[in-house]
Design a protein around this motif. Structure first.
Motif, short mmCIF file in Angstrom:
data_model
loop_
_atom_site.label_atom_id
_atom_site.label_comp_id
_atom_site.label_asym_id
_atom_site.label_seq_id
_atom_site.Cartn_x
_atom_site.Cartn_y
_atom_site.Cartn_z
N ALA A 171 18.73 53.53 10.00
CA ALA A 171 18.47 52.75 11.21
C ALA A 171 17.79 51.42 10.88
N LEU A 172 16.93 51.41 9.87
CA LEU A 172 16.26 50.16 9.50
C LEU A 172 17.24 49.09 9.03
N THR A 173 18.33 49.50 8.42
CA THR A 173 19.30 48.52 7.94
C THR A 173 20.03 47.81 9.06
N THR A 174 19.93 48.31 10.29
CA THR A 174 20.60 47.66 11.42
C THR A 174 19.72 46.63 12.13
N VAL A 175 18.45 46.53 11.76
CA VAL A 175 17.56 45.56 12.40
C VAL A 175 17.86 44.18 11.84
N PRO A 176 18.13 43.17 12.69
CA PRO A 176 18.44 41.81 12.18
C PRO A 176 17.26 41.22 11.41
N LEU A 177 17.55 40.61 10.28
CA LEU A 177 16.50 40.01 9.47
C LEU A 177 15.86 38.82 10.16
N GLU A 178 16.58 38.18 11.08
CA GLU A 178 16.02 37.03 11.78
C GLU A 178 14.78 37.38 12.59
N TYR A 234 12.51 39.62 11.74
CA TYR A 234 11.39 39.67 10.81
C TYR A 234 10.92 38.27 10.43
N GLU A 235 11.87 37.38 10.19
CA GLU A 235 11.50 36.02 9.80
C GLU A 235 10.77 35.31 10.93
N SER A 236 11.22 35.50 12.17
CA SER A 236 10.54 34.87 13.30
C SER A 236 9.13 35.42 13.46
N ALA A 237 8.96 36.73 13.27
CA ALA A 237 7.63 37.32 13.39
C ALA A 237 6.70 36.80 12.30
N ARG A 238 7.22 36.65 11.08
CA ARG A 238 6.37 36.13 10.00
C ARG A 238 5.98 34.68 10.25
N LEU A 239 6.91 33.89 10.81
CA LEU A 239 6.59 32.50 11.12
C LEU A 239 5.50 32.41 12.19
N ASP A 240 5.47 33.39 13.07
CA ASP A 240 4.43 33.42 14.11
C ASP A 240 3.11 33.97 13.60
N GLY A 241 3.06 34.34 12.31
CA GLY A 241 1.81 34.81 11.72
C GLY A 241 1.57 36.30 11.85
N ALA A 242 2.59 37.08 12.17
CA ALA A 242 2.42 38.53 12.33
C ALA A 242 2.34 39.20 10.97
N GLY A 243 1.45 40.17 10.86
CA GLY A 243 1.34 40.94 9.64
C GLY A 243 2.29 42.12 9.63
N ALA A 244 2.18 42.96 8.58
CA ALA A 244 3.11 44.09 8.44
C ALA A 244 2.95 45.09 9.58
N GLY A 245 1.70 45.40 9.94
CA GLY A 245 1.48 46.35 11.03
C GLY A 245 1.99 45.83 12.36
N ARG A 246 1.72 44.53 12.61
CA ARG A 246 2.19 43.94 13.86
C ARG A 246 3.71 43.88 13.93
N ILE A 247 4.35 43.61 12.81
CA ILE A 247 5.82 43.56 12.78
C ILE A 247 6.39 44.94 13.07
N PHE A 248 5.76 45.98 12.50
CA PHE A 248 6.28 47.33 12.76
C PHE A 248 6.11 47.71 14.23
N ARG A 249 4.95 47.38 14.82
CA ARG A 249 4.72 47.77 16.22
C ARG A 249 5.56 46.95 17.19
N SER A 250 5.78 45.69 16.90
CA SER A 250 6.44 44.82 17.87
C SER A 250 7.93 44.63 17.62
N VAL A 251 8.39 44.86 16.39
CA VAL A 251 9.80 44.61 16.08
C VAL A 251 10.51 45.90 15.66
N THR A 252 9.98 46.56 14.62
CA THR A 252 10.71 47.69 14.04
C THR A 252 10.75 48.88 14.98
N PHE A 253 9.59 49.31 15.46
CA PHE A 253 9.56 50.51 16.30
C PHE A 253 10.33 50.34 17.61
N PRO A 254 10.18 49.22 18.34
CA PRO A 254 10.99 49.08 19.56
C PRO A 254 12.49 49.11 19.30
#
Length: 326
Positions: free
Chosen positions: A211-218, A220-240
């Motif tokens: 399932a993780l391979t289906t998440v668009p990489l864009e 993750y890149e947008s979240a990193r540009l906004d300053g999100a860390g690994a935990g924030r990326i998982f809660r706001s991008v990966t898990f939803p």
């Protein structure tokens, strides 16, 4: 003199041919042609009904009967209504087993989901060679038969020949020499949890990684540009994004843990005492120890109802959260 010019006729357009009519579809010759697909799948449906539905219906009927060894041989069982269920619900040992079952399920499911999620995230970040090695190891562990894996764990924790006692003794922990792991209720419970988690993590990890391979990489890149860390990326991008898959894996692990009978029966048979007795083991013990097949069937039906109730409550909670986020 002026020359009379004959009027030129308009150019003739070629006559258009009428479009060909579509060929009329031939109706199947006879009613038997339409029933043929159903006849092909009838053996599979019949086998499923005989192997799955019939035992369930039979167990429900036995739970409402006075069904012991004599009735098993003669076949004359008397209907007693809800007497078997009242007997179980009035037994303090039954409620202790129910409490232990939910504790066993909660510990296993939490550990499985946490470890499987971490493994899936780790596999996603590995390179091709490392990813292949880890995935192959997970598949091999998952493919091991349940009885074989249980027997291996029995030998690992054997009091005299087990490698665990040898390793702990070699580290200077002399108190673990010939330590009887399966004679201690807490230790036996922990060993069974370790075994079931070890058997369940591969399937959950591979499913979550797919399932993780289906998440668009864009994202993750947008979240990193906004300053999100690994935990924030998982809660706001990966898990939803993976919430439906998490829901599916969670429900399957609840079912897997609730029906963990083979491992317990082969390793401890519910002992020592009742330290590792959960509802499926309790149902078999009740049916075999005193030939009370009616009470065993009633315990099995209560297990099905409790498992279904846990899944329904979890589904309602998940769907409610999805509706709030829309």
């Amino acid at each position: 003199m002026p020359v009379a010019v004959e009027p030129t006729s308009a150019p003739r357009t070629p006559r258009q041919r009428p479009a060909p009519r579509p060929a009329a579809r031939r109706k199947p010759a006879g009613r038997a042609h339409g029933l043929w697909p159903y006849a092909l799948i009838a053996p599979a449906i019949g086998g499923m009904l005989y192997l799955l539905v019939y035992p369930l219906v039979r167990a429900v009927l036995i739970s409402f009967q006075d069904f012991r060894l004599r009735q098993l041989i003669s076949g004359n069982a008397e209907f007693v209504g809800l007497r078997n269920y009242r007997t179980l619900l009035a037994d303090p040992r039954f409620w202790e087993v129910v409490r232990r079952t939910f504790l066993f399920m909660a510990v296993n499911v939490v550990l499985i989901m946490v470890i499987a999620t971490l493994v899936a995230l780790m596999v996603e970040r590995l390179r091709r060679l490392g990813r292949t090695v880890v995935l192959c190891s997970l598949v091999l562990a998952w493919a091991m038969p349940v009885v074989a894996a249980t027997t291996v764990f029995q030998w690992l924790f054997h009091s005299e020949f087990g490698i665990v006692n040898w390793a702990l003794t070699s580290l200077g922990l002399d108190s673990f020499e010939r330590y009887p792991w399966f004679a201690n209720g807490t230790a036996a419970f922990a060993i069974l949890v370790t075994l079931i988690v070890w058997q369940s993590v591969p399937f959950a990890a591979i499913t979550l990684y797919s399932a993780l391979t289906t998440v668009p990489l864009e994202l993750y890149e947008s979240a990193r540009l906004d300053g999100a860390g690994a935990g924030r990326i998982f809660r706001s991008v990966t898990f939803p994004m993976l919430r439906p898959i998490f829901l599916l894996v969670f429900s399957l692990e609840v079912i897997w843990t609730f029906k963990a009978f083979v491992q317990i029966w082969v390793m401890t048979r519910g002992g020592p005492g009742d330290a590792t007795t959960i509802l499926p083991v309790y149902a078999v013990q009740t049916a075999l120890s005193s030939q009370r097949y009616d009470l065993g069937s009633a315990a099995s039906m209560i297990t099905v109802v409790l498992m279904s109730g846990v899944l329904v409550l979890y589904f309602r909670q998940m769907f409610r959260q999805e509706d709030e986020t829309r």
